[in-house]
Every structure is written in C-alpha cells, then in structure tokens.
Design a protein around this motif. Structure first.
Motif, short mmCIF file in Angstrom:
data_model
loop_
_atom_site.label_atom_id
_atom_site.label_comp_id
_atom_site.label_asym_id
_atom_site.label_seq_id
_atom_site.Cartn_x
_atom_site.Cartn_y
_atom_site.Cartn_z
N VAL A 240 0.84 -1.20 0.00
CA VAL A 240 0.00 0.00 0.00
C VAL A 240 0.87 1.24 0.00
O VAL A 240 0.61 2.22 -0.72
CB VAL A 240 -0.94 0.00 1.22
CG1 VAL A 240 -1.67 1.34 1.34
CG2 VAL A 240 -1.95 -1.13 1.12
N ALA A 241 1.91 1.23 0.82
CA ALA A 241 2.81 2.38 0.92
C ALA A 241 3.53 2.64 -0.41
O ALA A 241 3.72 3.79 -0.81
CB ALA A 241 3.83 2.16 2.03
N LYS A 242 3.90 1.56 -1.11
CA LYS A 242 4.52 1.72 -2.43
C LYS A 242 3.55 2.40 -3.40
O LYS A 242 3.92 3.30 -4.15
CB LYS A 242 4.92 0.35 -3.00
CG LYS A 242 6.16 -0.26 -2.38
CD LYS A 242 6.41 -1.63 -3.03
CE LYS A 242 7.52 -2.39 -2.32
NZ LYS A 242 7.71 -3.75 -2.90
N SER A 243 2.30 1.95 -3.35
CA SER A 243 1.28 2.52 -4.26
C SER A 243 1.06 3.99 -3.98
O SER A 243 0.72 4.76 -4.88
CB SER A 243 -0.05 1.77 -4.09
OG SER A 243 0.11 0.40 -4.38
N ALA A 244 1.26 4.39 -2.73
CA ALA A 244 1.07 5.79 -2.35
C ALA A 244 2.31 6.64 -2.62
O ALA A 244 2.29 7.85 -2.41
CB ALA A 244 0.69 5.89 -0.87
N GLY A 245 3.40 5.98 -3.07
CA GLY A 245 4.61 6.72 -3.42
C GLY A 245 5.50 7.07 -2.25
O GLY A 245 6.27 8.04 -2.31
N ILE A 246 5.42 6.29 -1.16
CA ILE A 246 6.26 6.56 0.01
C ILE A 246 7.66 6.02 -0.22
O ILE A 246 7.85 4.84 -0.54
CB ILE A 246 5.64 5.94 1.29
CG1 ILE A 246 4.30 6.62 1.60
CG2 ILE A 246 6.59 6.06 2.47
CD1 ILE A 246 3.58 6.03 2.78
N ASP A 247 8.63 6.88 -0.06
CA ASP A 247 10.03 6.52 -0.29
C ASP A 247 10.49 5.48 0.73
O ASP A 247 10.27 5.63 1.93
CB ASP A 247 10.90 7.78 -0.17
CG ASP A 247 12.25 7.60 -0.83
OD1 ASP A 247 12.32 6.91 -1.85
OD2 ASP A 247 13.24 8.16 -0.30
N GLY A 248 11.12 4.40 0.25
CA GLY A 248 11.62 3.36 1.14
C GLY A 248 10.58 2.38 1.62
O GLY A 248 10.81 1.63 2.57
N ALA A 249 9.41 2.36 0.95
CA ALA A 249 8.31 1.50 1.40
C ALA A 249 8.63 0.01 1.32
O ALA A 249 7.98 -0.81 1.97
CB ALA A 249 7.05 1.80 0.59
#
Length: 794
Positions: A485-494
C-alpha cells in the motif's frame, strides 16, 4: 410494562427504553447533567489583565514617569508604542479566543444515548445522570457509569497509566476518561459533570497547571526573566555613575538611563512571538484545523519524521469486501460463507472490518447458529472469536497470529493479495477460552478486505519528501500488505518493512527506526515505543492517527495530529485536529508552522541587535564612567524603522524552510554581527568625540544615525533573498528613517551637525558594512572549525 425503578433519586431504566425526554429535562434543571469542566482558556477580562499588568509594563510606566518628572516630554515617544503593543496583544488574543470557541463548538464530542426508547446522538454535555449510553470501540467514557448490558474491553491508560485491556461485563464500573478498545456495552451514568472521575482529576490538575512550553517560548521566558532581574541594579548604577561621578544634571542622567533600560527590554520580541503564534492559530482555524496547544506550532515547524497509519491516512476510511478464498474443500464455499455470515451476525460491530463484513452479508442466510460466547476483536490479540451453542468455535483475524508456527503453509497464498488486508477465518477444534489458541486450527478461508488509496496521498507524500521529512508507516496490519500500500502511495523506502513482533528490547527499536520505513503488526504499546525510539535518535516526530490504538503514540509524539472523523479520544489527546479529516491538508498545516517559526526567528534577530547593544554599552558606560549616548526618543526612531514596522510585515511572509537548531542560539548567531558592530563603532565614536571636543548632543545624534544604518544593514541581511515585497519594504524603511531624522529632528532629539561632524559621521557610516561583513566571516570561520571538530569526535 413499567421497566423503571426509582430509588434514592435514581431512575433505573433498561437499555431498551432509557429515560424520557421529560425526565432528562428535569434532571438537567436540577444540575444533574454532564457539564464539561471548562478549559484553562482565559476570559476576556483575564486576557486584558494579563496583557496590561505585566512586569515590563510596570517598568515602562515607572520609566515614563521618571522622564515626565524631569520634564523631558520629547523622550516619551517610547510609551505610546508600548500602549499600542499592549492593545494589539489584547485584540489578537481575544479574537483568537472567539475563533477557537466557535471551532470547539463545531467539533464538540457526541454520544449515543437511549431516550424515549430510541437511540439518538446528542452532545456529551447534554447527558444526564441515569441516562443509558451506548459505548463501542473508539468511544471515550464521558462520565462514570455501570454496565447494564454487553461486554467490552477498556483501556484505562489515560487515567491509570497502566496500558492493559480490562474486560467489562454487566455490573462493571466504567471510569470516565478511559476508552473502549473493543466490544459494545450499554451503561447507566452514575457520576456526571464535575462529580465524574475525570472531571475531578482535571480540576485538581488545574491547581498545578504547568503546561509544557516550546523550546522557543522557554528561551524567551528565560531571556525576559534575566533581563528583568538585571535592569534594576544596572539602572541604579548608571544613575549613580552619571550623577555622582560624571556630575551630569538630573534631567540628562535620568533620560540617558531610561534610554539604556528601554533598549535592553525585549518587549517587542515577546509580543511579536505571541502575536505571530495567535495569528497562526487563526489562520489554521480558517483551514479547518483546530489547535489545542499553541506551542505545538513550533514542534510542527521542526518535524523531520512523520508517522502515519495505513487505514484512514494513506487509504480511505471505507473498507470494501474484495474476495473470499476458500481453503477447506470439505467445507466448501457455500457452507463457509454461511458460517461466516453467522459469525458476523453474532459479533458486535466493534471494528471497521466486522462492519464491512456485516454490510457484505446483509440479507444473506447463515446456518442459523446461535452464539453462546462472543470474544470481541482486540488490538493486542489481533483476532475476534465466537463460541456457538453447537459446541463449535470460530476465529477471524491475522493469519500469522492464528496459525502460529504453521503460518508458512499459507504465506504464498496470502502474498498473492498484495496491498489488501487478508484475514484468516478458521475453525477452532474444541471450545475457545478467549485467551489461548491451544487446539487444532482448521483454516476455512482467507477473507480479503481492501481500502482505496486516497487520491491526494501520493502528492502529499511527494511534498514531504521534497521537504526532507521522512515518512514512517506504523500499522497493525501485515507488514507485507502495508508495504505494498505504501509503495502505491509513493512513500520513499516502502520496500523496507519489518514485523514489529520481531522487536523486543530498546536496542531492537532503536535499530529498526533507522533501517525500516514500514512497521506491521504493531500493538498500541509498540507504536509508543517506536515514537520514543525516533525521538531518542534526535528526531522531531509528528504522529497522525484516528483510532484508539493510536492514542498512546499520539501522546508521546512531539506533535500529535488527529482526524476528526476518528475516535473521540484520539481527537481529545491530540494537539491538532483536522476537522475535515483530510490528510491532504497536512502540507498546508506544516507550511504554516514553518512560516511562523522561521519568520519569528528571522525577525527576532532584529530585536536582539538593540538589546545586545543596550545591555553591553550600559555596562561599558558604568565601567569606564562615560555618559550613555542614546536618548529614549532617538532609540524610538531606530527601533520603529529598523525593527518594529519591518518585523510586523516580515512575520507574515511565506517561509517553508525546515526549522533547524536551537531558537535562541540561531537568533543570537544572526544578531551578534550587528550588535557587535554597534558596540565597536559607537565606542570608537564616543572616544573620538571626546578627543575632538564634540558636544554630547551632537555625539548622541551621530550615534543615532550610526545605529540606524547598522539596523538598516541588518534588515538588508534579514530580507535576503529579496523579492519585490522585501525590496519595497527595505527601501521604505531607509526612506522613513532618514526622512524622520531630517524632517522631525526635535521630535527625536537630534541636533544640527557641523561640517567636520558630518564628515566624521560619513566615515563611520561607511565602516558599517565592511566591519559587519568581517564579523560575519569570522563567525562562519569558527563555526566551520567547530563542525569539523565535532565530526572528528563522532
């Protein structure tokens, strides 16, 4: 049939009927309603009193009286400025108070009460004694009560300090201030208003109310305190020096001493800081952000790590049923769905997952199983369970928790559902006791729940990345799921994630916060420990949350931010509440925090230049037995054009830079070059004036011009980088200073100068910029040396 029993002025209604409207009105008229203990906010009269009757206002009044008694009315120009500052402070604080009162009413907590046989939502303050109130997961207990129906788990950490879940059943007492972790109960209110447990604690706390102040306000308080102590002996020593040693006339001695003391008092700096924070609170209010503690604005400006939850922050609040993956072929899909339907019907609607499943199975038929015992979902255990009357037991929750060592058998299948919440629905062979999963588990199906990524989430996280703010995702869900989910939201280092169950001691937490971005399967207590570990690593940490499981972490964070759509308790313990519950609004809130603190720090340096010069030159005049060379009216001219007016406008400009370093150190570092330039050039000018037999009045006028030029040069440095507005502001202040000096010399006690004195003044004015530049470069040289020395030690 009558269901109410009257005993000692009590009304014992049941959970189906509750009180009638008439009974509630009678109880309210008798004062038996849940009147909320008023906050520590000042009344209008208290605001006026606190702004007028201050130590420094008393000092200024005495100084003005002394100047008036010696007949030097021209030198009273500083006094109207103090009056105006006081009036502005009162106006801003009262205006802010009214704004916050309106917002507080809009965000007042609600409660579900049974009245006239119906459940309805009312303001917490409208509840009366003996009301039947419904408390479910996320609710804060608003008054002392007794459970009359249902079961729930409560966390009383907010009132007892012990972070354990306490089971509450029929007959159990509920302490106000605690909150429901899971389950649902109907409870009769016993002690309301000021008689409730939490209200008594609040009233007791107010007697010794010591609100923790921000680093900036503490620095200013200490500065004001020490100057307030030192001006008294310095004032007496200066008077003694000028009257008894230099034999100056009383009028000149008094006026000169008053000029020195007025210059030492940082009244404008303190007022500017308070006013700027008040304006910031008002600006945030217009953006639907409620500020509970004004000091959190500074913490917000310094934040370099932001901790967020997955649900409600990265994703939308609304969950959706996505898929049912049958694992047990013998049971089959149809029967599994029917058993799950019975399970959901039996379970209390005590969390979002169960409510989502209830909605999905609405109208569907189960097998008709009757629940014998329901174990509500627990954030500690990560599952819920139901024992049915046919001696079967079923569990729904985190697969790795339920399966234990056998989890690997399901891991591959679970990993197929990237980014979704995957729950395991399983049969527990043998009656379940609610505590330990001891018997054999038969996995029936995987229940897949999904949340959509918020539309503005990627843009929000991009903003924080560009600002140097690291994001840490702390969730109770599977770490792999949260990572996707964090990757999909564009969070760096997810992609760097960890299961918090692997973290046991302080060393594990300290290492993990440096290595990982995503933390899964985090219990409320471990959320708190992660915040502590981040802070111990030297970070300023903000935490966003909306659930009861976030409360402990919210209380630990430097800046806590709650969504108004979340639980009442999360909103009440947080310093900031986003009333629109829009995570996308957070960048503008952070920008506002940075704007106000950066601008205060920038403009504070202007004020401190005057204070540094006045303090040290007062000491020089005492030690070397010379007359203090600046009159109060002259200081007013310098202060107004180089400090007061520009500081007001500069404090309102945009400034989104990350706030770094200690406030007072930063301010002194910026102010020292100009302050030292003032001391050096004015000292040298006084020495030359003595050798050249230049009169005191003429020397004082020359010193005033030098101070003004130094102040304008400092203003030039502060205005960098220049934009159109700052160019206009600086040009206007230069024009105002010299125009006032030339057009109104008598108002500011300026004397005409001879040609020789003008040429000497031009020489000193020409030295201002190169000398200040030299001091700045020396400071930068030593700062670099110090940094190198520190890096070598590290």
């Amino acid at each position: 049939m009558e269901t109410q029993i009257y005993h000692k002025n009590r009304i014992f209604a049941d959970e189906k009927t509750g009180l009638t409207t008439e009974q509630a009105l009678v109880r309210k008229a008798a004062g038996l309603y849940n009147e909320q203990v008023k906050g520590a906010e000042k009344t209008a009269a208290e605001i006026i009193k606190s702004n007028v009757f201050t130590y420094f206002n008393l000092v200024f009044f005495v100084l003005a009286l002394c100047v008036a008694l010696v007949g030097s009315y021209n030198d009273l120009t500083f006094f109207p400025v103090i009056v105006i500052n006081t009036v502005i402070g009162i106006y801003q604080e009262i205006r802010s108070k009214k704004t916050l009162e309106k917002l507080t009413i809009l965000s007042a907590p609600k409660a579900t009460v049974v009245r006239d046989g119906k459940e309805c939502e009312v303001a917490v303050s409208s509840l009366v004694r003996d009301d039947i109130v419904v408390f479910s997961a996320g609710s804060q207990i608003c008054a002392d009560a007794t459970v009359i129906s249902g079961t729930a788990s409560l966390n009383e950490a907010l009132v007892t300090g012990e972070n354990i879940e306490i089971k509450k059943e029929i007959g159990s007492s509920l302490l106000s201030g605690s909150f429901v972790v899971s389950g649902k109960v109907y409870a009769r209110l016993d002690n309301v208003g000021k008689n409730s447990f939490v209200s008594r604690l609040t009233l007791e706390a107010k007697k010794k109310n010591n609100n923790k102040k921000s680093e900036m306000m503490n620095a200013l308080d200490n500065l004001v305190k020490w100057i307030g102590i030192l001006i008294i002996p310095i004032g007496f020593l200066m008077l003694f020096n000028q009257i008894c040693i230099l034999h100056t006339d009383y009028k000149t001695a008094v006026v000169s001493t008053v000029g020195a003391l007025v210059g030492m008092i940082p009244e404008g700096l303190y007022l500017l800081t308070t006013a700027a924070l008040v304006v910031s609170v008002m600006r945030l209010a217009k953006r639907k952000t409620l500020v509970h503690e004004m000091g959190c604005i500074e913490a917000l400006a310094r934040v370099n790590v932001l901790c967020v939850d997955k649900t409600g922050t990265i994703t939308e609040d609304k969950m959706e049923f996505s898929d049912l993956c049958v694992l047990d072929e013998d049971t089959g899909r149809e029967k599994t769905e029917k058993i799950l339907c019975d399970f959901c019907n039996a379970a209390d609607g005590d969390n979002a997952t169960i409510n989502t499943l209830k909605e999905h199975f609405e109208g569907a038929d189960g097998l008709g199983k009757k629940a014998e015992k329901v174990f509500a979902f627990s954030s500690e255990k990560k599952y819920s369970a139901v024992n049915f009357d046919d001696k079967t037991s079923y569990i729904l929750g985190a697969p790795e928790i339920i399966m234990g060592d056998n989890y690997s058998a399901l891991a591959e299948k679970i990993n197929e559902y990237h980014g979704s919440r995957v729950l395991l629905f399983a049969e527990h062979l043998g009656e379940f006791d609610g505590e330990n999963i001891t018997d054999e588990i038969v996995p029936l199906s995987l229940v897949v729940i999904s949340n959509k990524i918020r539309k503005n989430a990627p843009d929000t996280f991009r903003f924080f990345k560009s600002q140097g703010v690291k994001i840490k995702v702390i969730s109770g869900d599977n770490p792999k799921t949260v990572s996707e989910v964090a990757k999909s939201a564009g969070i760096d280092g997810a992609e760097d994630y960890v299961d918090s169950r692997e973290l046991e001691n302080d060393a594990d937490f300290a290492s993990a916060v440096s290595l990982y971005t995503v933390f899964g399967r985090v219990t409320p207590e471990k959320k708190r420990r992660l915040i502590i570990a981040l802070k111990e690593n030297g970070n300023t940490v903000a935490m966003t949350g909306d659930g009861v499981n976030d409360v402990l972490a919210l209380k630990e964070a430097d800046c806590s931010i709650a969504m108004a759509s979340g639980s009442d308790v999360a909103s009440q313990v947080s310093q900031l509440v986003l009333l629109n519950s829009d995570f996308g609004a957070l960048p503008s809130v952070v920008k506002e925090g940075r704007r106000v603190i950066n601008n205060i720090e920038r403009t504070a340096a202007l004020f401190l230049v005057k204070n540094i010069f006045s303090f040290f030159f007062a000491l020089i005049s005492i030690i070397f037995a010379i007359n203090y060379p600046v009159m109060p009216s002259q200081l007013t001219l310098v202060s107004t054009t180089t400090i007061g007016i520009p500081a007001f406008f500069l404090a309102l400009l945009p400034n989104n830079d990350l706030v770094k370093g200690k406030f007072m150190r930063n301010v002194i570092y910026k102010a020292f070059p100009a302050g030292f330039t003032n001391i050096f050039l004015v000292s040298y000018l006084c020495i030359l004036a003595g050798y050249a037999n230049i009169g005191f009045d003429e020397m004082s006028s020359m010193v005033t011009i030098v101070l003004g030029v130094v102040g304008l040069t400092m203003l030039y440095r502060v205005c960098k980088p220049f934009n159109k507005f700052r160019k206009i502001l600086w040009g206007a202040m230069v024009t105002a200073f010299f125009a006032a000096a030339l057009l109104f010399p008598k108002m500011f006690t300026l004397s005409p100068l001879s040609v020789y004195e003008v040429l000497l003044l031009i020489l000193f004015v020409a030295l201002v910029q190169p000398f200040m530049y030299l001091v700045v470069n020396i400071l930068e040289f030593f700062e670099k040396k110090l940094k190198k020395a520190k890096s070598k030690k590290a």
